[in-house]
Design a protein around this motif. Structure first.
Motif, PDB file in Angstrom:
ATOM      1  N   MET A   1       0.943  -1.136  -0.042  1.00  0.00           N
ATOM      2  CA  MET A   1      -0.062   0.061  -0.022  1.00  0.00           C
ATOM      3  C   MET A   1       0.905   1.305   0.229  1.00  0.00           C
ATOM      4  O   MET A   1       1.867   1.356   0.740  1.00  0.00           O
ATOM      5  CB  MET A   1      -0.861   0.134   1.141  1.00  0.00           C
ATOM      6  N   ARG A   2       0.394   2.211  -0.629  1.00  0.00           N
ATOM      7  CA  ARG A   2       1.156   3.500  -0.864  1.00  0.00           C
ATOM      8  C   ARG A   2       0.963   4.459   0.305  1.00  0.00           C
ATOM      9  O   ARG A   2       1.733   5.188   0.812  1.00  0.00           O
ATOM     10  CB  ARG A   2       0.802   4.285  -2.026  1.00  0.00           C
ATOM     11  N   GLY A   3      -0.100   4.126   0.910  1.00  0.00           N
ATOM     12  CA  GLY A   3      -0.217   5.013   2.104  1.00  0.00           C
ATOM     13  C   GLY A   3      -1.800   4.619   2.648  1.00  0.00           C
ATOM     14  O   GLY A   3      -2.510   4.242   2.039  1.00  0.00           O
ATOM     15  N   GLY A   4      -1.939   4.749   4.127  1.00  0.00           N
ATOM     16  CA  GLY A   4      -2.981   4.564   4.694  1.00  0.00           C
ATOM     17  C   GLY A   4      -3.840   5.655   5.021  1.00  0.00           C
ATOM     18  O   GLY A   4      -3.393   6.538   5.554  1.00  0.00           O
ATOM     19  N   ALA A   5      -5.149   5.545   4.877  1.00  0.00           N
ATOM     20  CA  ALA A   5      -5.938   6.868   5.295  1.00  0.00           C
ATOM     21  C   ALA A   5      -6.496   7.125   6.620  1.00  0.00           C
ATOM     22  O   ALA A   5      -6.514   8.029   7.277  1.00  0.00           O
ATOM     23  CB  ALA A   5      -7.383   7.056   4.342  1.00  0.00           C
ATOM     24  N   ALA A   6      -6.302   5.926   7.606  1.00  0.00           N
ATOM     25  CA  ALA A   6      -6.602   5.849   8.829  1.00  0.00           C
ATOM     26  C   ALA A   6      -5.496   6.601   9.666  1.00  0.00           C
ATOM     27  O   ALA A   6      -4.467   6.410   9.586  1.00  0.00           O
ATOM     28  CB  ALA A   6      -6.929   4.197   9.299  1.00  0.00           C
ATOM     29  N   PHE A  34      -9.052  12.603  -4.882  1.00  0.00           N
ATOM     30  CA  PHE A  34      -9.813  11.943  -6.236  1.00  0.00           C
ATOM     31  C   PHE A  34      -9.158  12.215  -7.559  1.00  0.00           C
ATOM     32  O   PHE A  34      -9.155  11.629  -8.508  1.00  0.00           O
ATOM     33  CB  PHE A  34     -11.145  12.551  -6.239  1.00  0.00           C
ATOM     34  N   ALA A  35      -8.546  13.563  -7.387  1.00  0.00           N
ATOM     35  CA  ALA A  35      -7.785  13.869  -8.588  1.00  0.00           C
ATOM     36  C   ALA A  35      -6.579  12.954  -8.879  1.00  0.00           C
ATOM     37  O   ALA A  35      -6.198  12.677 -10.101  1.00  0.00           O
ATOM     38  CB  ALA A  35      -7.230  15.323  -8.490  1.00  0.00           C
ATOM     39  N   TYR A  36      -5.926  12.424  -7.733  1.00  0.00           N
ATOM     40  CA  TYR A  36      -4.772  11.470  -7.813  1.00  0.00           C
ATOM     41  C   TYR A  36      -5.526  10.114  -8.294  1.00  0.00           C
ATOM     42  O   TYR A  36      -4.747   9.434  -9.153  1.00  0.00           O
ATOM     43  CB  TYR A  36      -4.240  11.376  -6.471  1.00  0.00           C
ATOM     44  N   LEU A  37      -6.564  10.009  -7.787  1.00  0.00           N
ATOM     45  CA  LEU A  37      -7.301   8.412  -8.309  1.00  0.00           C
ATOM     46  C   LEU A  37      -7.155   8.663  -9.999  1.00  0.00           C
ATOM     47  O   LEU A  37      -6.978   7.695 -10.658  1.00  0.00           O
ATOM     48  CB  LEU A  37      -8.396   8.431  -7.621  1.00  0.00           C
ATOM     49  N   ALA A  38      -7.839   9.790 -10.505  1.00  0.00           N
ATOM     50  CA  ALA A  38      -8.294  10.015 -11.875  1.00  0.00           C
ATOM     51  C   ALA A  38      -6.689   9.711 -12.503  1.00  0.00           C
ATOM     52  O   ALA A  38      -6.667   9.131 -13.681  1.00  0.00           O
ATOM     53  CB  ALA A  38      -8.625  11.239 -12.157  1.00  0.00           C
ATOM     54  N   THR A 150      -4.379  10.450   3.542  1.00  0.00           N
ATOM     55  CA  THR A 150      -5.436  10.229   2.927  1.00  0.00           C
ATOM     56  C   THR A 150      -5.495  10.259   1.352  1.00  0.00           C
ATOM     57  O   THR A 150      -5.791   9.520   0.528  1.00  0.00           O
ATOM     58  CB  THR A 150      -6.493  11.535   3.475  1.00  0.00           C
ATOM     59  N   THR A 151      -4.420  11.383   0.966  1.00  0.00           N
ATOM     60  CA  THR A 151      -4.210  11.589  -0.510  1.00  0.00           C
ATOM     61  C   THR A 151      -3.488  10.416  -1.091  1.00  0.00           C
ATOM     62  O   THR A 151      -3.894   9.742  -2.177  1.00  0.00           O
ATOM     63  CB  THR A 151      -3.003  12.796  -0.568  1.00  0.00           C
ATOM     64  N   THR A 152      -2.542   9.713  -0.604  1.00  0.00           N
ATOM     65  CA  THR A 152      -1.856   8.561  -1.086  1.00  0.00           C
ATOM     66  C   THR A 152      -2.546   7.475  -1.123  1.00  0.00           C
ATOM     67  O   THR A 152      -2.349   6.402  -1.944  1.00  0.00           O
ATOM     68  CB  THR A 152      -0.620   8.622  -0.213  1.00  0.00           C
ATOM     69  N   ALA A 153      -3.543   7.359  -0.113  1.00  0.00           N
ATOM     70  CA  ALA A 153      -4.238   5.945  -0.306  1.00  0.00           C
ATOM     71  C   ALA A 153      -5.001   5.977  -1.429  1.00  0.00           C
ATOM     72  O   ALA A 153      -5.635   5.007  -1.873  1.00  0.00           O
ATOM     73  CB  ALA A 153      -5.475   6.176   0.947  1.00  0.00           C
ATOM     74  N   PHE A 154      -5.287   7.091  -2.371  1.00  0.00           N
ATOM     75  CA  PHE A 154      -6.036   7.331  -3.287  1.00  0.00           C
ATOM     76  C   PHE A 154      -5.456   6.419  -4.555  1.00  0.00           C
ATOM     77  O   PHE A 154      -5.985   6.034  -5.488  1.00  0.00           O
ATOM     78  CB  PHE A 154      -6.766   8.541  -3.741  1.00  0.00           C
TER      79      PHE A 154
END
Length: 207
Positions: A1-6, A34-38, A150-154
């Motif tokens: 995982m790149r990052g966890g949002a918790a 969400f932009a990162y996700l896209a 949070t950002t990297t979790a996307f």
């Protein structure tokens, strides 16, 4: 995982004290997330399909060019990445990634592949610095870890959703359909930064 949002963040109390409270995400990171996700949809498309698109070639040289462009953007452009409005960088990132991925669908040739990989590398090089700057802008120091997480979790959400969806599309309609869908999703991410009303952009940070 790149990052966890918790993660944890501080919330104000009536007496002016702040206490740690567990949260699953940081709200300031949702839009850049969400932009990162896209953006990740374009990255996933080339990771999964480029060797097949090249007719069985491993694509090593193409990925070398991709990495070279990305690193050059980050190193040579570090001052601009730190001072240009992150919303502008994010839009440029998403449009470049989307255009490059769509180019793979529209121009299936060696020249098209080289142009596409350079565009995607440039887009990815601009993206993450902008998304992270937006996520932590005006966020208290003790909450920035949560915003970054949070950002990297996307990335993980984007990679998983893209891999599953594009795999189905490519299997049914061919690689061009997979590239086209990824390009549309990446480019559509730029809509997240459209003004809420005329002359009032969503992001004004100039860090």
């Amino acid at each position: 995982m790149r990052g966890g949002a918790a993660a944890v963040r501080y919330v104000p109390r009536a007496a002016g004290r702040r206490e740690l409270t567990a949260v699953l995400y940081h709200p300031s990171a949702l839009r850049p997330g969400f932009a990162y996700l896209a953006s990740v949809w374009g990255y996933t498309a080339i990771s999964a399909f480029l060797p097949l698109h090249l007719g069985g070639d491993s694509g090593n040289l193409h990925f070398l060019v991709y990495g070279g462009v990305l690193i050059t953007i980050r190193l040579a452009g570090h001052r601009r990445l730190a001072t240009t409005a992150p919303s502008r960088l994010a839009v440029a990132s998403l449009l470049l990634t989307g255009a490059g991925t769509l180019l793979l669908a529209a121009w299936p040739s060696p020249a098209g592949s080289w142009c596409a990989i350079a565009l995607i590398g440039a887009g990815q090089g601009l993206g993450l610095p902008a998304f992270l700057r937006m996520a932590v802008h005006d966020v208290p120091a003790e909450e920035r870890g949560s915003a970054v997480a949070t950002t990297t979790a996307f990335f993980d959400v984007g990679f998983l959703s893209a891999a599953l969806s594009l795999g189905v599309l490519a299997d049914r309609f061919g690689l061009a359909a997979g590239f086209a869908a990824a390009g549309v999703v990446s480019a559509a991410g730029a809509l997240l930064f459209m003004p809420v009303r005329k002359g009032a952009p969503l992001d004004h940070s100039r860090r």
